[in-house]
Design an enzyme around this catalytic site. Structure first.
Site, short mmCIF file in Angstrom:
data_model
loop_
_atom_site.label_atom_id
_atom_site.label_comp_id
_atom_site.label_asym_id
_atom_site.label_seq_id
_atom_site.Cartn_x
_atom_site.Cartn_y
_atom_site.Cartn_z
N HIS A 156 0.83 -1.21 0.00
CA HIS A 156 0.00 0.00 0.00
C HIS A 156 0.87 1.26 0.00
O HIS A 156 2.05 1.20 0.31
CB HIS A 156 -0.94 0.03 1.22
N LYS A 160 -0.70 5.24 4.28
CA LYS A 160 -1.62 4.36 5.01
C LYS A 160 -1.24 4.29 6.49
O LYS A 160 -0.07 4.10 6.83
CB LYS A 160 -1.63 2.96 4.38
N1 LIG Z 1 -12.82 -0.96 2.63
C1 LIG Z 1 -12.19 -0.46 1.56
O1 LIG Z 1 -12.44 -0.84 0.40
C2 LIG Z 1 -11.17 0.61 1.73
C3 LIG Z 1 -10.89 1.06 2.99
N2 LIG Z 1 -10.04 2.11 3.16
C4 LIG Z 1 -9.90 2.56 4.52
O2 LIG Z 1 -10.65 3.78 4.64
C5 LIG Z 1 -10.02 4.62 5.59
C6 LIG Z 1 -9.75 5.98 4.97
O3 LIG Z 1 -8.81 5.85 3.93
P1 LIG Z 1 -8.27 7.14 3.15
O4 LIG Z 1 -9.40 7.87 2.52
O5 LIG Z 1 -7.15 6.67 2.30
O6 LIG Z 1 -7.68 7.99 4.37
P2 LIG Z 1 -7.57 9.57 4.52
O7 LIG Z 1 -6.66 9.80 5.70
O8 LIG Z 1 -7.22 10.20 3.22
O9 LIG Z 1 -9.06 10.01 4.87
C7 LIG Z 1 -9.65 9.86 6.13
C8 LIG Z 1 -10.50 11.08 6.38
O10 LIG Z 1 -11.21 10.90 7.60
C9 LIG Z 1 -11.08 12.10 8.34
N3 LIG Z 1 -11.34 11.95 9.77
C10 LIG Z 1 -10.45 11.93 10.81
N4 LIG Z 1 -11.12 11.85 11.98
C11 LIG Z 1 -12.45 11.83 11.67
C12 LIG Z 1 -13.63 11.79 12.46
N5 LIG Z 1 -13.57 11.72 13.79
N6 LIG Z 1 -14.82 11.82 11.83
C13 LIG Z 1 -14.89 11.86 10.47
N7 LIG Z 1 -13.80 11.94 9.67
C14 LIG Z 1 -12.59 11.91 10.26
C15 LIG Z 1 -9.66 12.54 8.03
O11 LIG Z 1 -9.45 13.89 8.42
P3 LIG Z 1 -7.94 14.34 8.82
O12 LIG Z 1 -7.17 14.31 7.55
O13 LIG Z 1 -8.13 15.70 9.39
O14 LIG Z 1 -7.45 13.33 9.83
C16 LIG Z 1 -9.64 12.35 6.54
O15 LIG Z 1 -10.23 13.43 5.85
C17 LIG Z 1 -8.76 3.87 6.07
O16 LIG Z 1 -9.08 3.14 7.24
C18 LIG Z 1 -8.48 2.91 4.92
O17 LIG Z 1 -7.75 1.79 5.30
C19 LIG Z 1 -9.42 2.73 2.12
C20 LIG Z 1 -9.64 2.30 0.86
C21 LIG Z 1 -10.50 1.19 0.55
O1 LIG Z 2 -5.84 2.32 2.98
C1 LIG Z 2 -6.05 1.90 1.82
O2 LIG Z 2 -5.68 2.54 0.82
C2 LIG Z 2 -6.76 0.64 1.65
N1 LIG Z 2 -7.21 0.04 2.73
C3 LIG Z 2 -7.98 -1.14 2.79
C4 LIG Z 2 -7.34 -2.18 3.67
O3 LIG Z 2 -6.71 -1.82 4.69
O4 LIG Z 2 -7.48 -3.37 3.39
C5 LIG Z 2 -8.44 -1.62 1.45
C6 LIG Z 2 -7.58 -1.29 0.28
O5 LIG Z 2 -6.59 -2.26 0.16
C7 LIG Z 2 -7.02 0.11 0.30
#
Ligand SMILES: NC(=O)C1=CN([C@@H]2O[C@H](COP(=O)(O)OP(=O)(O)OC[C@H]3O[C@@H](n4cnc5c(N)ncnc54)[C@H](OP(=O)(O)O)[C@@H]3O)[C@@H](O)[C@H]2O)C=CC1
Ligand SMILES: O=C(O)C1=N[C@H](C(=O)O)C[C@H](O)C1
Length: 264
Positions: A156, A160
């Protein structure tokens, strides 16, 4: 009729893609865009934050009380998931949870909340990864007790926060359940000796802007099989989450997974 969605973590990498892709889908309407209450983009237009035309939805810390919402999608951090979970229970709103790095206590609370509202929890919203979950189960069941070592490698992007990925944890659990392999080992260092049978090795690579790759290696003496998923765009996860939201809207309370969406 349109599915009205709220996005938690709307300013993040995933949240922005959800806002952008929902704008292209005539069957979806973003009605609330949430992020941490102190986020520097609070009050800004969610479309503008996502780099698409303005959508008239401001970034807020909470769901506006007046908004009609059919489903909430969460891509944030565990604390953000727990906060939105409470709102969804209070207001009986279906919730798609994509956030990873959740601990057992979080999972327990989510399972409890599913008695009150519909919750879909998946560490990967990619349709292909969810098919691969099933293929991994099939493979592990077929090879159980036949002398195969299993190692899981995930890659990743450098940004992350959680490690290993939620998806790798899920692959490890599937193998553990199917093969009765007991010990999950995270990386190896030093003179650790010959590999014992029954270990599942999990290795997390963090490099550049990789949006997600998972390889499940099944190796015996003389042959190897690898099941591989490579993500090339975050849109694969975002599209899966939007599909999940359409699926979950109007569903009765309970726990759901992407297998339900795919009919697997
Ligand atoms: N299930 C799936 O298919 C996937 C899951 N993910 C997961 O999704 C999550 C987010 O990934 P990603 O978008 O890359 O991460 P980012 O860090 O880019 O985005 C997370 C967002 O959540 C915000 N945040 C922080 N605290 C809070 C809160 N209390 N309430 C609401 N929002 C909040 C962050 O703000 P700030 O920047 O200010 O902290 C940021 O804007 C991770 O856990 C990742 O592993 C990602 C991709 C695919
Ligand atoms: O943080 C990410 O980017 C992703 N997170 C998810 C995970 O932790 O499995 C899913 C995806 O691989 C992208």
């Amino acid at each position: 009729m349109k599915t009205h969605i709220a996005i938690n973590g709307a300013c993040g990498r995933m949240g922005q893609r959800l806002v952008a892709l929902a704008a292209e889908d005539a069957a979806l309407q973003v009605v609330a865009a949430l992020d941490s209450p102190k986020h520097p983009r609070a009050g800004h237009d969610a479309g503008e934050v996502a780099g698409v035309p303005k959508n008239g939805v401001p970034i807020t810390g909470e769901i506006p009380l007046s908004a009609r919402i059919d489903c909430v999608i969460d891509f944030s951090i565990p604390a953000g998931t727990m906060a939105i979970l409470k709102t969804c229970v209070d207001r009986k709103l279906p919730l798609v949870i994509a956030t990873t790095g959740l601990e057992k206590e979080h999972r327990d609370q989510i399972a409890e909340a599913a008695h009150e509202t519909a919750i879909l929890l998946s560490p990967s919203m990619s349709l292909v990864v969810n098919v691969l979950f099933k293929l991994t189960k099939l493979t592990a069941e077929a090879l159980a007790g036949k002398g195969f070592d299993v190692e899981i490698v995930e890659r990743h992007h450098r940004f992350k926060k959680d490690s290993p990925s939620g998806t790798a944890v899920q692959f490890a659990k599937i193998v553990q359940d199917a093969m009765k392999q007991s010990e999950i080992v995270h990386g190896r260092e030093g003179i650790v000796g010959e590999r014992p049978s029954g270990e599942i090795g999990v290795h997390a690579v963090r490099a550049g802007d990789n949006v997600g790759e998972h390889t499940i290696i099944f190796s015996a003496l003389g042959e190897t099989m690898e099941l591989v998923h490579k993500g090339y765009s975050r849109d694969s996860y975002a599209r899966g989450a939007l599909l999940a939201a359409k699926f979950l809207a109007g569903k009765p309370a309970g726990m759901y997974t992407m297998a339900d969406v795919l009919g697997l």
